[in-house]
Design an enzyme around this catalytic site. Structure first.
Site, PDB file in Angstrom:
ATOM      1  N   GLY A   1       0.910  -1.257  -0.016  1.00 41.93           N
ATOM      2  CA  GLY A   1       0.040  -0.087   0.000  1.00 41.93           C
ATOM      3  C   GLY A   1       1.164   1.148   0.000  1.00 41.93           C
TER       4      GLY A   1
ATOM      5  N   TYR B   1     -15.133  -4.596   7.298  1.00 39.42           N
ATOM      6  CA  TYR B   1     -13.833  -4.224   7.524  1.00 39.42           C
ATOM      7  C   TYR B   1     -13.475  -4.332   9.025  1.00 39.42           C
ATOM      8  CZ  TYR B   1     -10.235  -0.617   7.327  1.00 39.42           C
ATOM      9  OH  TYR B   1      -8.965   0.159   7.536  1.00 39.42           O
TER      10      TYR B   1
END
Length: 322
Positions: free
Chosen positions: A14, A144
């Protein structure tokens, strides 16, 4: 006898996102990298981390000794409410692949990034690191939240079975340059910045979704990046650590909107659309554990960090994620 020191090869998943770009800035622009460290910043173009073979291949290629794991499917309140299943499945795949591939290539330390939304919805405040699994998270983003919680389970299991020192940090709401300023799918602060920018240009009111009463702690991405480097080099617990400003620095969404208005010099009317969901009222987190380690860490004042973020967004409007 000549002692040969092996280099510390750090792989950041990321690496092109908000926190990844902040770490890159600290390491490369502010001299935060140390001699003997090699840094590689991966983006989704380098490998699909939901695919185990691609994850293995990129880890075999770079042979990291340390990993900062930031890659995730992320989004704001309304995106979470729409696709909780996607958030659960995609993040479970990413996290399992990254941690297992790290173990297979002998990575010494992994520092993963969690979120304060993993904490129980019904709880006492302030929340701390011992309370992660004490009850269900808020209904709006349970997919999530549970996927991120499982990283903590993963880390404890790798330590118990293989002696791996894999750990996780829990930042509060992160903001800064290179954020995702999407109005529909971004987080609250970058969304407000983008909306105020457009409202200013079009001479229209700034419409803030919700009542403005929920409260949040915001951490500037460059402060978080500095703390990530400390965790990578110095923090030796498997148990996670909250990285946050203090409880006294919590602000309401209305206060955040007022600060955006001031930073951008917005002159129009501000209205609150109370037909939109507020999400969780507050997630007040304690940074007492962090302060035991780093009692003198200096956070960038919220208004200065916000002004710098707004200035960056205006200067980079054409290329910013939105």
């Amino acid at each position: 006898m000549i002692l040969i020191l092996c280099p510390m090869r750090v792989l950041v998943t990321g690496g092109s996102g908000l926190v990844g770009r902040a770490i890159q800035h600290i390491v490369k622009e502010e001299g935060g990298g140390k001699e003997g460290e090699e840094w590689t910043f991966l983006s989704s173009k380098d490998a699909n981390l939901m695919n185990m073979e691609e994850t293995r291949a990129v880890f075999q290629k770079h042979r990291p000794t340390h990993i900062i794991h930031l890659a995730a499917m992320v989004g704001g309140l309304f995106k979470n409410m729409r696709v909780n299943l996607d958030f659960w499945r995609n993040n479970i795949y990413i996290n399992d692949n990254v941690l297992q591939a790290a173990h297979e290539v002998g990575v010494v330390k992994v520092v993963s990034c969690l979120s304060t939304c993993i904490f129980p919805d019904k709880t006492t405040y302030p929340i701390d690191e011992t309370m992660i699994h004490n009850g269900p998270p808020h209904e709006s983003n349970f997919g999530y939240a549970y996927a991120k919680r499982m990283i903590d389970v993963h880390n404890r299991a790798y330590f118990q079975q293989h002696g791996r020192y894999y750990t996780a940090v829990i930042p509060t709401n992160v903001f800064g340059p290179h954020d995702n300023f999407s109005i529909e799918d971004g987080h609250v602060l970058p969304g407000l910045i983008h909306k105020a920018y457009i409202a200013q240009k079009e001479g229209k009111p700034l419409v803030v979704w919700g009542s403005g009463t929920p409260r949040r702690q915001f951490i500037y991405s460059l402060d978080l990046a500095r703390l990530f480097l400390w965790v990578l080099r110095e923090y030796n617990e498997v148990e996670p650590i909250i990285l946050s400003v203090g409880e006294e620095d919590e602000v309401s969404i209305k206060e955040a909107a007022d600060a955006v208005v001031a930073a951008l010099g917005f002159k129009g009317e501000v209205v609150y659309d109370t037909s939109k969901a507020d999400g969780q009222f507050k997630k007040t987190a304690s940074n007492a554990k962090l302060l035991r380690y780093l009692p003198n860490f200096s956070f960038t004042p919220f208004n200065k960090a916000l002004k710098d973020t707004c200035d960056w967004f205006v200067a980079n409007y054409d290329t910013a994620r939105k």
